[in-house]
Design an enzyme around this catalytic site. Structure first.
Site, short mmCIF file in Angstrom:
data_model
loop_
_atom_site.label_atom_id
_atom_site.label_comp_id
_atom_site.label_asym_id
_atom_site.label_seq_id
_atom_site.Cartn_x
_atom_site.Cartn_y
_atom_site.Cartn_z
N GLU A 137 0.84 -1.21 0.00
CA GLU A 137 0.00 0.00 0.00
C GLU A 137 0.87 1.27 0.00
O GLU A 137 0.52 2.26 -0.64
CB GLU A 137 -0.95 -0.02 1.20
CG GLU A 137 -2.05 -1.08 1.02
CD GLU A 137 -2.90 -1.24 2.27
OE1 GLU A 137 -2.39 -1.81 3.26
OE2 GLU A 137 -4.05 -0.78 2.27
N GLU A 197 -4.73 -9.05 4.21
CA GLU A 197 -5.54 -8.67 5.37
C GLU A 197 -6.78 -9.53 5.59
O GLU A 197 -7.12 -9.87 6.72
CB GLU A 197 -5.96 -7.19 5.27
CG GLU A 197 -4.86 -6.20 5.58
CD GLU A 197 -3.97 -5.86 4.39
OE1 GLU A 197 -4.03 -6.58 3.36
OE2 GLU A 197 -3.22 -4.89 4.47
N1 COA Z 1 4.26 -8.04 11.68
C1 COA Z 1 5.12 -8.37 12.67
N2 COA Z 1 6.11 -9.26 12.53
C2 COA Z 1 6.27 -9.82 11.32
C3 COA Z 1 5.42 -9.53 10.25
C4 COA Z 1 4.37 -8.59 10.46
N3 COA Z 1 3.53 -8.20 9.48
N4 COA Z 1 5.79 -10.26 9.17
C5 COA Z 1 6.87 -10.98 9.57
N5 COA Z 1 7.14 -10.72 10.87
C6 COA Z 1 8.22 -11.30 11.67
C7 COA Z 1 7.91 -12.72 12.08
O1 COA Z 1 7.10 -12.75 13.24
C8 COA Z 1 9.31 -13.27 12.32
O2 COA Z 1 9.75 -12.80 13.58
P1 COA Z 1 10.53 -13.84 14.56
O3 COA Z 1 11.77 -14.22 13.80
O4 COA Z 1 10.78 -13.01 15.78
O5 COA Z 1 9.60 -14.98 14.76
C9 COA Z 1 10.14 -12.55 11.26
O6 COA Z 1 9.40 -11.41 10.87
C10 COA Z 1 10.40 -13.40 10.02
O7 COA Z 1 9.14 -13.84 9.52
P2 COA Z 1 8.74 -15.40 9.35
O8 COA Z 1 7.25 -15.49 9.43
O9 COA Z 1 9.53 -16.26 10.26
O10 COA Z 1 9.25 -15.63 7.87
P3 COA Z 1 8.63 -16.67 6.82
O11 COA Z 1 9.57 -16.71 5.67
O12 COA Z 1 8.28 -17.95 7.47
O13 COA Z 1 7.24 -16.00 6.33
C11 COA Z 1 5.80 -14.21 5.61
C12 COA Z 1 7.24 -14.74 5.69
C13 COA Z 1 5.85 -12.79 5.04
C14 COA Z 1 4.96 -15.11 4.69
C15 COA Z 1 5.18 -14.20 7.02
O14 COA Z 1 6.09 -13.56 7.90
C16 COA Z 1 3.87 -13.52 7.13
O15 COA Z 1 2.87 -14.04 6.68
N6 COA Z 1 3.83 -12.28 7.72
C17 COA Z 1 2.65 -11.55 7.95
C18 COA Z 1 2.20 -10.88 6.67
C19 COA Z 1 0.90 -10.13 6.88
O16 COA Z 1 -0.12 -10.71 7.17
N7 COA Z 1 0.96 -8.79 6.67
C20 COA Z 1 -0.19 -7.94 6.69
C21 COA Z 1 -0.54 -7.50 8.04
S1 COA Z 1 -2.07 -6.57 7.94
#
Ligand code: COA
Length: 241
Positions: free
Chosen positions: A113, A133
């Site tokens: 966004e 979302e």
């Molecule tokens: N908010 C807070 N922390 C986040 C984050 C977010 N949107 N996205 C990733 N992180 C953090 C994870 O909690 C993790 O932290 P940790 O190492 O302390 O556990 C770190 O970033 C690495 O992410 P991880 O999930 O372990 O990597 P991955 O390769 O397994 O997955 C994603 C990557 C992007 C698919 C996954 O992190 C994810 O789905 N994130 C949320 C995306 C989301 O929903 N965003 C919109 C929010 S409205």
């Protein structure tokens, strides 16, 4: 604690880096505040001609709003008030200078966004762009439901908003969501080269042209053409001196 936003200027070009690589540059309240300050600096600093937004680290431009902060605001009313007082996305959309987003890895939720508030998006071939979302029982709220359909066909926007599934860089290019896809190692070089092209153009002309396109998109054609005529007159002012 390191700054969540890095703001660097070099010869008219400002680099704004989202700097929380350990959480994939998730946008927390502090980063929102620092982005706000960066946007004001872009608006008010006459030395800044073009801006590139990028994400620190190897894995993401930004994985979106920081989900660990969801539900932690003092109250729903308070968080609504904070958003009204500081309409970050509105401020970025109102900036008159050209904004480029250089996207790599994950560009999700508020990450994509933010890029949609920019004028040009260049992605590396590893980019994954999406609005996840709805999967969290939420809807995009950094403008995505409105900005996305202004960049891609409505059906594509609907598919991305309703499924929450990300698309890859090649698909984003096909839909026009990004204007270029480049190898990861060339992303910043290519973004900078694009910025240098823009900086070689007249700053007033760029500002007026950006305004003509963005404001015109909201207008019926006849009014848009009238707007263009007014802005074109203004672009001629320096030649009359
Ligand atoms: N908010 C807070 N922390 C986040 C984050 C977010 N949107 N996205 C990733 N992180 C953090 C994870 O909690 C993790 O932290 P940790 O190492 O302390 O556990 C770190 O970033 C690495 O992410 P991880 O999930 O372990 O990597 P991955 O390769 O397994 O997955 C994603 C990557 C992007 C698919 C996954 O992190 C994810 O789905 N994130 C949320 C995306 C989301 O929903 N965003 C919109 C929010 S409205």
């Amino acid at each position: 604690m390191p700054d969540t936003i890095l703001f660097e200027k070099a010869g008219g070009l400002a680099w704004v880096t989202l700097n929380r690589p350990r959480t994939l540059n998730a946008i927390n309240m502090r980063m929102r505040d620092e982005l706000w300050d960066a946007a004001l600096a872009v608006r008010d600093d006459p030395d800044v001609r073009v801006v590139i937004f990028k994400g620190a680290g190897e894995r993401a431009f930004s994985a979106g709003a920081d989900i660990s902060e969801f539900g932690t605001a003092p109250s729903y009313v308070e968080s609504r008030r904070a958003r009204r007082q500081r309409d970050l996305w509105g401020l970025i959309l109102s900036l008159e200078k050209p904004l480029i987003a250089a996207l790599h890895g994950y560009a999700l939720g508020a990450g994509i966004e933010l890029a949609l508030c920019c004028d040009l998006r260049i992605a590396s071939d590893d980019a994954r762009l999406g609005l996840p979302e709805v999967g969290l029982g939420y809807i995009p709220s950094a403008g995505g439901t409105q900005t996305l359909p202004r960049h891609v066909p409505p059906g594509v926007a609907m598919q991305m908003v309703l499924t929450g599934d990300p698309i890859d860089a090649a698909t984003a290019l096909r839909y026009g969501l990004v204007q270029r896809v480049v190898p990861r190692e060339r992303l910043y070089e290519e973004a900078e080269s694009l910025a240098r092209t823009l900086m070689s153009r007249g700053p007033l002309a760029l500002r007026l042209a950006k305004r003509a396109v963005l404001e015109g998109l909201e207008l019926p054609l006849a009014q848009g053409l009238a707007l263009e005529r007014r802005l074109a007159q203004r672009a001629l002012i320096p030649f009359r001196r």
